[in-house]
Design a protein around this motif. Structure first.
Motif, PDB file in Angstrom:
ATOM      1  N   GLN A 100       2.493   6.546   0.056  1.00  0.00           N
ATOM      2  CA  GLN A 100       2.267   7.204   1.343  1.00  0.00           C
ATOM      3  C   GLN A 100       3.587   7.749   1.900  1.00  0.00           C
ATOM      4  O   GLN A 100       3.639   8.872   2.392  1.00  0.00           O
ATOM      5  CB  GLN A 100       1.640   6.242   2.342  1.00  0.00           C
ATOM      6  CG  GLN A 100       1.337   6.885   3.672  1.00  0.00           C
ATOM      7  CD  GLN A 100       0.636   5.937   4.637  1.00  0.00           C
ATOM      8  OE1 GLN A 100       0.491   4.747   4.367  1.00  0.00           O
ATOM      9  NE2 GLN A 100       0.189   6.463   5.741  1.00  0.00           N
ATOM     10  N   THR A 101       4.645   6.976   1.792  1.00  0.00           N
ATOM     11  CA  THR A 101       5.950   7.416   2.281  1.00  0.00           C
ATOM     12  C   THR A 101       6.427   8.646   1.529  1.00  0.00           C
ATOM     13  O   THR A 101       6.840   9.640   2.136  1.00  0.00           O
ATOM     14  CB  THR A 101       6.981   6.279   2.147  1.00  0.00           C
ATOM     15  OG1 THR A 101       6.519   5.153   2.885  1.00  0.00           O
ATOM     16  CG2 THR A 101       8.342   6.713   2.649  1.00  0.00           C
ATOM     17  N   TRP A 135      -3.000  10.982   1.989  1.00  0.00           N
ATOM     18  CA  TRP A 135      -3.629   9.911   2.770  1.00  0.00           C
ATOM     19  C   TRP A 135      -5.081   9.702   2.326  1.00  0.00           C
ATOM     20  O   TRP A 135      -5.520   8.567   2.155  1.00  0.00           O
ATOM     21  CB  TRP A 135      -3.559  10.243   4.257  1.00  0.00           C
ATOM     22  CG  TRP A 135      -4.137   9.168   5.113  1.00  0.00           C
ATOM     23  CD1 TRP A 135      -3.524   8.019   5.518  1.00  0.00           C
ATOM     24  CD2 TRP A 135      -5.464   9.130   5.658  1.00  0.00           C
ATOM     25  NE1 TRP A 135      -4.381   7.275   6.281  1.00  0.00           N
ATOM     26  CE2 TRP A 135      -5.590   7.931   6.378  1.00  0.00           C
ATOM     27  CE3 TRP A 135      -6.538  10.000   5.607  1.00  0.00           C
ATOM     28  CZ2 TRP A 135      -6.746   7.576   7.043  1.00  0.00           C
ATOM     29  CZ3 TRP A 135      -7.700   9.649   6.264  1.00  0.00           C
ATOM     30  CH2 TRP A 135      -7.798   8.447   6.971  1.00  0.00           C
ATOM     31  N   PRO A 195       0.550  15.709   3.126  1.00  0.00           N
ATOM     32  CA  PRO A 195       0.433  14.308   3.557  1.00  0.00           C
ATOM     33  C   PRO A 195      -1.011  13.897   3.848  1.00  0.00           C
ATOM     34  O   PRO A 195      -1.414  12.770   3.533  1.00  0.00           O
ATOM     35  CB  PRO A 195       1.291  14.232   4.821  1.00  0.00           C
ATOM     36  CG  PRO A 195       2.289  15.318   4.654  1.00  0.00           C
ATOM     37  CD  PRO A 195       1.556  16.413   3.931  1.00  0.00           C
ATOM     38  N   CYS A 234       4.609  11.874   2.322  1.00  0.00           N
ATOM     39  CA  CYS A 234       4.882  12.473   3.629  1.00  0.00           C
ATOM     40  C   CYS A 234       6.251  13.127   3.703  1.00  0.00           C
ATOM     41  O   CYS A 234       6.584  13.768   4.694  1.00  0.00           O
ATOM     42  CB  CYS A 234       4.775  11.407   4.721  1.00  0.00           C
ATOM     43  SG  CYS A 234       3.092  10.825   4.949  1.00  0.00           S
ATOM     44  N   LEU A 271      -5.059   8.009  -0.967  1.00  0.00           N
ATOM     45  CA  LEU A 271      -4.697   6.594  -0.830  1.00  0.00           C
ATOM     46  C   LEU A 271      -5.840   5.772  -0.246  1.00  0.00           C
ATOM     47  O   LEU A 271      -5.957   4.571  -0.529  1.00  0.00           O
ATOM     48  CB  LEU A 271      -3.437   6.447   0.019  1.00  0.00           C
ATOM     49  CG  LEU A 271      -2.165   6.966  -0.647  1.00  0.00           C
ATOM     50  CD1 LEU A 271      -0.996   6.896   0.312  1.00  0.00           C
ATOM     51  CD2 LEU A 271      -1.863   6.212  -1.920  1.00  0.00           C
ATOM     52  N   GLN A 272      -6.677   6.404   0.566  1.00  0.00           N
ATOM     53  CA  GLN A 272      -7.855   5.699   1.076  1.00  0.00           C
ATOM     54  C   GLN A 272      -8.773   5.323  -0.089  1.00  0.00           C
ATOM     55  O   GLN A 272      -9.345   4.233  -0.099  1.00  0.00           O
ATOM     56  CB  GLN A 272      -8.611   6.558   2.105  1.00  0.00           C
ATOM     57  CG  GLN A 272      -7.833   6.832   3.366  1.00  0.00           C
ATOM     58  CD  GLN A 272      -7.302   5.571   4.017  1.00  0.00           C
ATOM     59  OE1 GLN A 272      -8.037   4.644   4.290  1.00  0.00           O
ATOM     60  NE2 GLN A 272      -5.999   5.538   4.241  1.00  0.00           N
ATOM     61  N   LYS A 318       1.892   1.842  -0.036  1.00  0.00           N
ATOM     62  CA  LYS A 318       2.769   2.212   1.084  1.00  0.00           C
ATOM     63  C   LYS A 318       3.899   3.121   0.607  1.00  0.00           C
ATOM     64  O   LYS A 318       4.290   4.063   1.300  1.00  0.00           O
ATOM     65  CB  LYS A 318       3.337   0.965   1.755  1.00  0.00           C
ATOM     66  CG  LYS A 318       2.300   0.211   2.559  1.00  0.00           C
ATOM     67  CD  LYS A 318       2.898  -1.001   3.242  1.00  0.00           C
ATOM     68  CE  LYS A 318       1.818  -1.710   4.048  1.00  0.00           C
ATOM     69  NZ  LYS A 318       2.345  -2.819   4.826  1.00  0.00           N
TER      70      LYS A 318
END
Length: 169
Positions: free
Chosen positions: A109-110, A89, A85, A113, A92-93, A106
């Motif tokens: 990201q889900t 992250w 995760p 994780c 994704l940044q 989003k």
């Protein structure tokens, strides 16, 4: 004869390809409320069947020995619930400075994780001849963790933050 032997050996991968092809040709069969009722069959029946089938093949001695592999379980939990995760992250940044849709980020990201599906952990380990005891235990722990965390996330979201379900045309 060689082709038939190869197909017997690779039955699982052939089945996956056929399932994907079938879903592409007729996607309405697998939608919520469709003839297969995946909201029931996948969520409850398939997961229970996988655990039951794997549980029948486990020997008590092997299961006990799998329980004592604390380092293995810690590594898997840290990798799937912290390292992966965190890596997603960071990725994704980088993607957030591009014009990619916010909801896609989003969603990524889900998914990043969440632990791997139970079926992947157990069935694929069994398919390659690996020891399926640790994946059964880890999948159970992760499934419990996933259920708890998703319920907490859902209860914390307001109605406007929830993404409406996609509908097939």
């Amino acid at each position: 004869m060689r082709l038939l032997e190869r197909m017997r050996k690779e039955w699982f991968m052939i089945g996956i390809v056929l399932a994907i092809a079938g879903a592409k040709l007729e996607p309405s069969v697998g939608v919520n409320g469709g003839p297969l009722k995946p909201e029931i069959t996948v969520s409850y029946i398939a997961v229970a069947t996988i655990f039951f089938n794997s549980g029948l093949s486990l020997k008590t001695e092997e299961l006990t020995s799998a329980l004592v592999h604390i380092k293995l379980h810690l590594f898997i939990q840290i990798f799937t619930l912290a390292f992966f995760p965190a890596t997603i992250w960071l990725f994704l940044q980088l993607l957030s400075i591009t014009p990619i849709n916010e909801w896609l980020l989003k969603g990524l990201q889900t998914v990043g994780c969440m632990p791997p599906p139970v079926s992947s952990a157990v069935i694929l380990t069994k398919a390659v001849g690996g020891n399926e005891d640790p994946p059964c235990l880890v999948s159970f722990l992760e499934l419990s963790w996933e259920e708890i965390s998703l319920k907490q996330q859902s209860s914390q979201m307001s109605g406007s933050e929830r993404v409406p379900e996609a509908r097939l045309r």
